[in-house]
Motif scaffolding. Structure first.
Motif, mmCIF file in Angstrom:
data_model
loop_
_atom_site.group_PDB
_atom_site.id
_atom_site.type_symbol
_atom_site.label_atom_id
_atom_site.label_comp_id
_atom_site.label_asym_id
_atom_site.label_seq_id
_atom_site.Cartn_x
_atom_site.Cartn_y
_atom_site.Cartn_z
ATOM 1 N N ASN A 4 0.801 -1.226 0.000
ATOM 2 C CA ASN A 4 0.000 0.000 0.000
ATOM 3 C C ASN A 4 0.833 1.275 0.000
ATOM 4 N N LEU A 5 2.115 1.161 -0.211
ATOM 5 C CA LEU A 5 2.983 2.333 -0.308
ATOM 6 C C LEU A 5 3.737 2.276 -1.631
ATOM 7 N N PRO A 6 4.062 3.424 -2.202
ATOM 8 C CA PRO A 6 4.838 3.418 -3.444
ATOM 9 C C PRO A 6 6.200 2.759 -3.246
ATOM 10 N N GLU A 7 6.625 2.014 -4.252
ATOM 11 C CA GLU A 7 7.940 1.364 -4.224
ATOM 12 C C GLU A 7 8.984 2.300 -4.824
ATOM 13 N N HIS A 8 10.198 2.199 -4.341
ATOM 14 C CA HIS A 8 11.333 2.913 -4.916
ATOM 15 C C HIS A 8 12.587 2.158 -4.509
ATOM 16 N N PRO A 9 13.690 2.392 -5.211
ATOM 17 C CA PRO A 9 14.897 1.583 -4.957
ATOM 18 C C PRO A 9 15.473 1.773 -3.554
ATOM 19 N N VAL A 10 16.084 0.695 -3.072
ATOM 20 C CA VAL A 10 16.897 0.777 -1.859
ATOM 21 C C VAL A 10 18.223 1.379 -2.319
ATOM 22 N N ALA A 11 18.435 2.640 -1.982
ATOM 23 C CA ALA A 11 19.621 3.339 -2.473
ATOM 24 C C ALA A 11 20.052 4.390 -1.465
ATOM 25 N N GLY A 132 14.193 3.599 7.880
ATOM 26 C CA GLY A 132 13.177 4.567 8.302
ATOM 27 C C GLY A 132 12.924 5.633 7.254
ATOM 28 N N TRP A 133 13.996 6.210 6.727
ATOM 29 C CA TRP A 133 13.825 7.237 5.695
ATOM 30 C C TRP A 133 13.207 6.648 4.437
ATOM 31 N N HIS A 134 13.534 5.411 4.108
ATOM 32 C CA HIS A 134 12.929 4.763 2.943
ATOM 33 C C HIS A 134 11.402 4.788 3.070
ATOM 34 N N LEU A 135 10.912 4.398 4.236
ATOM 35 C CA LEU A 135 9.470 4.421 4.464
ATOM 36 C C LEU A 135 8.924 5.849 4.464
ATOM 37 N N CYS A 136 9.696 6.781 4.992
ATOM 38 C CA CYS A 136 9.274 8.182 4.966
ATOM 39 C C CYS A 136 9.109 8.676 3.535
ATOM 40 N N TRP A 137 10.052 8.301 2.649
ATOM 41 C CA TRP A 137 9.942 8.748 1.243
ATOM 42 C C TRP A 137 8.703 8.142 0.593
ATOM 43 N N SER A 138 8.382 6.887 0.923
ATOM 44 C CA SER A 138 7.154 6.276 0.399
ATOM 45 C C SER A 138 5.932 7.060 0.877
ATOM 46 N N ALA A 139 5.894 7.401 2.153
ATOM 47 C CA ALA A 139 4.781 8.171 2.704
ATOM 48 C C ALA A 139 4.724 9.565 2.079
ATOM 49 N N LEU A 140 5.877 10.185 1.856
ATOM 50 C CA LEU A 140 5.920 11.501 1.204
ATOM 51 C C LEU A 140 5.296 11.414 -0.187
ATOM 52 N N MET A 141 5.587 10.349 -0.918
ATOM 53 C CA MET A 141 5.011 10.177 -2.257
ATOM 54 C C MET A 141 3.485 10.115 -2.197
ATOM 55 N N VAL A 142 2.940 9.478 -1.172
ATOM 56 C CA VAL A 142 1.488 9.418 -1.006
ATOM 57 C C VAL A 142 0.944 10.819 -0.723
ATOM 58 N N VAL A 143 1.600 11.564 0.163
ATOM 59 C CA VAL A 143 1.174 12.936 0.475
ATOM 60 C C VAL A 143 1.186 13.785 -0.798
ATOM 61 N N LEU A 144 2.258 13.671 -1.587
ATOM 62 C CA LEU A 144 2.360 14.461 -2.818
ATOM 63 C C LEU A 144 1.279 14.105 -3.825
ATOM 64 N N ALA A 145 0.818 12.865 -3.790
ATOM 65 C CA ALA A 145 -0.249 12.423 -4.698
ATOM 66 C C ALA A 145 -1.638 12.810 -4.175
ATOM 67 N N GLY A 146 -1.678 13.497 -3.030
ATOM 68 C CA GLY A 146 -2.959 13.955 -2.485
ATOM 69 C C GLY A 146 -3.601 13.000 -1.506
ATOM 70 N N GLY A 147 -2.874 11.959 -1.112
ATOM 71 C CA GLY A 147 -3.433 10.981 -0.192
ATOM 72 C C GLY A 147 -2.940 11.156 1.229
ATOM 73 N N THR A 148 -3.431 10.300 2.094
ATOM 74 C CA THR A 148 -2.972 10.242 3.477
ATOM 75 C C THR A 148 -2.366 8.865 3.684
ATOM 76 N N PRO A 149 -1.047 8.808 3.885
ATOM 77 C CA PRO A 149 -0.414 7.496 4.053
ATOM 78 C C PRO A 149 -0.721 6.895 5.417
ATOM 79 N N PRO A 150 -0.563 5.581 5.518
ATOM 80 C CA PRO A 150 -0.681 4.974 6.845
ATOM 81 C C PRO A 150 0.511 5.417 7.690
ATOM 82 N N PRO A 151 0.403 5.374 9.000
ATOM 83 C CA PRO A 151 1.548 5.728 9.835
ATOM 84 C C PRO A 151 2.670 4.711 9.641
#
Length: 174
Positions: A4-11, A132-151
């Motif tokens: 339920n969160l956007p995927e992005h590379p582990v980098a 932790g930051w990886h998950l934060c970036w996924s949540a940020l992507m949801v916010v930018l798309a107009g959604g509310t990410p899960p905690p």
């Protein structure tokens, strides 16, 4: 892993600098710089993606209380923070306790490049911070798309693959 969160590379990279370490991460975000800037600086947006809850917008230099953004019966006490530098909409530097967070934004053909650094003093914490930051970036992507990410902070992070991400960042960062 991050259901339920956007995927992005582990980098990420980790660089020792004297007694400190700097974790560097870059993410391409499919949104204009101004939208990303708002999500990074408006307290009402920050609370949904960042590991901290600011007591004010992060648009002006000066003191700010940054509570750990974790749910549960024993929330952390707010730490004194400081917005060290603000150059809208391209640079935000925050001191959070004894750590420093730097967000640099630059426009790209497809949106925005977020260049992030996190400076801290315990190199063994790098995989934890990376996950932790990886998950934060996924949540940020949801916010930018107009959604509310899960905690995705504190114990909730484990529901979204924090353990596996920590292992992968541990391998990546050494």
């Amino acid at each position: 892993m991050t259901e339920n969160l956007p995927e992005h590379p582990v980098a990420a990279t980790l660089a020792p600098e004297g007694d400190e370490y700097t974790l560097t991460m870059e993410r391409e975000l499919a949104h204009p710089v101004e939208e990303v800037w708002r999500a990074l600086t408006r307290a009402d947006d920050v609370v949904h993606w960042a590991p901290y809850r600011p007591d004010r917008d992060l648009t002006d230099a000066g003191p700010v209380e940054l509570a750990h953004n974790a749910d549960g019966p024993d929330p952390h006490e707010p730490e004194s923070g400081r917005v060290l530098r603000v150059e809208p909409p391209h640079l935000l530097v925050i001191a959070w306790g004894d750590q420093e967070l730097t967000y640099r934004l630059s426009a790209t053909a497809s949106g925005t490049l977020l260049h992030f650094t996190h400076r801290f003093d315990d190199g063994n914490s790098a995989p934890d911070y990376g996950a932790g930051w990886h998950l934060c970036w996924s949540a940020l992507m949801v916010v930018l798309a107009g959604g509310t990410p899960p905690p995705v902070h504190g114990e909730n992070a484990k529901r979204y693959g924090w353990d596996e991400l920590r292992e992968r960042y541990g391998t990546l960062l050494g």
